[in-house]
Motif scaffolding. Structure first.
Motif, mmCIF file in Angstrom:
data_model
loop_
_atom_site.group_PDB
_atom_site.id
_atom_site.type_symbol
_atom_site.label_atom_id
_atom_site.label_comp_id
_atom_site.label_asym_id
_atom_site.label_seq_id
_atom_site.Cartn_x
_atom_site.Cartn_y
_atom_site.Cartn_z
ATOM 1 N N PRO A 110 0.820 -1.224 0.000
ATOM 2 C CA PRO A 110 0.000 0.000 0.000
ATOM 3 C C PRO A 110 0.853 1.272 0.000
ATOM 4 O O PRO A 110 0.458 2.285 -0.581
ATOM 5 C CB PRO A 110 -0.838 -0.097 1.276
ATOM 6 N N ALA A 111 2.022 1.204 0.624
ATOM 7 C CA ALA A 111 2.903 2.374 0.629
ATOM 8 C C ALA A 111 3.301 2.737 -0.795
ATOM 9 O O ALA A 111 3.269 3.913 -1.179
ATOM 10 C CB ALA A 111 4.143 2.112 1.484
ATOM 11 N N VAL A 112 3.655 1.746 -1.577
ATOM 12 C CA VAL A 112 4.039 1.976 -2.976
ATOM 13 C C VAL A 112 2.862 2.562 -3.746
ATOM 14 O O VAL A 112 3.033 3.469 -4.576
ATOM 15 C CB VAL A 112 4.551 0.669 -3.629
ATOM 16 N N ARG A 113 1.663 2.065 -3.481
ATOM 17 C CA ARG A 113 0.480 2.582 -4.168
ATOM 18 C C ARG A 113 0.290 4.075 -3.877
ATOM 19 O O ARG A 113 0.050 4.875 -4.781
ATOM 20 C CB ARG A 113 -0.758 1.791 -3.744
ATOM 21 N N ALA A 136 12.178 4.756 -4.259
ATOM 22 C CA ALA A 136 13.469 4.160 -4.643
ATOM 23 C C ALA A 136 14.037 3.318 -3.497
ATOM 24 O O ALA A 136 14.683 2.292 -3.738
ATOM 25 C CB ALA A 136 14.455 5.253 -5.039
ATOM 26 N N GLU A 137 13.789 3.729 -2.248
ATOM 27 C CA GLU A 137 14.244 2.944 -1.095
ATOM 28 C C GLU A 137 13.488 1.623 -0.984
ATOM 29 O O GLU A 137 14.071 0.592 -0.672
ATOM 30 C CB GLU A 137 14.048 3.733 0.201
ATOM 31 N N ILE A 138 12.177 1.680 -1.251
ATOM 32 C CA ILE A 138 11.337 0.490 -1.129
ATOM 33 C C ILE A 138 11.552 -0.458 -2.296
ATOM 34 O O ILE A 138 11.759 -1.654 -2.117
ATOM 35 C CB ILE A 138 9.839 0.884 -1.060
ATOM 36 N N ASP A 139 11.495 0.098 -3.495
ATOM 37 C CA ASP A 139 11.572 -0.702 -4.714
ATOM 38 C C ASP A 139 12.870 -0.370 -5.444
ATOM 39 O O ASP A 139 12.980 0.672 -6.072
ATOM 40 C CB ASP A 139 10.360 -0.392 -5.596
ATOM 41 N N LYS A 140 13.815 -1.269 -5.367
ATOM 42 C CA LYS A 140 15.141 -1.017 -5.965
ATOM 43 C C LYS A 140 15.091 -0.950 -7.486
ATOM 44 O O LYS A 140 16.000 -0.418 -8.114
ATOM 45 C CB LYS A 140 16.136 -2.098 -5.528
ATOM 46 N N VAL A 145 11.598 9.670 -12.304
ATOM 47 C CA VAL A 145 11.304 10.472 -13.486
ATOM 48 C C VAL A 145 12.487 11.406 -13.721
ATOM 49 O O VAL A 145 13.035 11.971 -12.773
ATOM 50 C CB VAL A 145 10.007 11.290 -13.268
ATOM 51 N N ALA A 146 12.872 11.556 -14.978
ATOM 52 C CA ALA A 146 14.041 12.385 -15.293
ATOM 53 C C ALA A 146 13.878 13.807 -14.754
ATOM 54 O O ALA A 146 14.743 14.329 -14.076
ATOM 55 C CB ALA A 146 14.280 12.411 -16.795
#
Length: 186
Positions: A110-113, A136-140, A145-146
């Motif tokens: 849910p945090a990622v959502r 980025a910390e949660i999902d390597k 976004v540029a």
């Protein structure tokens, strides 16, 4: 009066009814205009106090859009846009707080959502950068976004005017006055 007493539900009911009644009257543009503005301001205020599902925030946006459609040349449109921008900031902050809660609880899905919602719906808020970092910390595998869109200014602009030139000196310091100023009398 109901707003002051904290009876928000009853106040909202009456404000919505005021908008409906004003819309049905012919020649009640001023009443309708201020009914819209008061309703939008109150909804944004409720959203800022806590709006987990975004119900008040979304309704406030609808009211603002209706106001702008009904009164495209109103002087208050700049203020309405400012409310919408500040509302985006509040909503993004709430989503970030919810994401933080789920992260500390060990529930990353849910945090990622919530973090993704910030990046997709509110990329022009100050919280988008923070959301990117947390994601980025949660999902390597997450690639930021540029370039995030530039934030719009969150305050009203006013025309600046220069002070008029003095015809004569307003204050003078006499020779033996111990640096005390005197107003000239004309």
């Amino acid at each position: 009066h109901l707003l002051d007493e904290g009876n928000s539900e009853e106040a909202l009911k009456l404000l919505r009814e005021s908008v409906r009644q004003s819309e049905s009257k012919h020649g009640a543009d001023l009443e309708l205009k201020y009914s819209y503005l008061i309703l939008a301001e109150h909804l944004f205020g409720l959203a800022a106090k806590g709006d987990g599902d975004g119900k008040f925030y979304n309704e406030a946006l609808e009211v603002c859009d209706s106001f702008k459609k009904k009164f495209p040349d109103a002087a208050e449109n700049e203020t309405v846009e400012l409310w919408k921008l500040k509302g985006k900031d509040v909503r993004a902050k709430q989503l970030l707080d919810m994401a933080d809660f789920y992260c500390t609880s060990g529930k990353t899905t849910p945090a990622v959502r919530y973090l993704n919602e910030i990046l997709t719906k509110y990329p022009d808020t100050e919280y988008a950068v923070e959301a990117e970092k947390k994601l980025a910390e949660i999902d390597k595998t997450f690639a930021p976004v540029a370039v995030l869109p530039e934030n719009e200014e969150r305050y009203l602009k006013y025309d600046a005017f220069n002070a008029p030139q003095e015809e004569k000196k307003i204050l003078t310091v006499p020779g033996d006055s111990d640096n005390r100023y005197l107003l000239n009398v004309y």
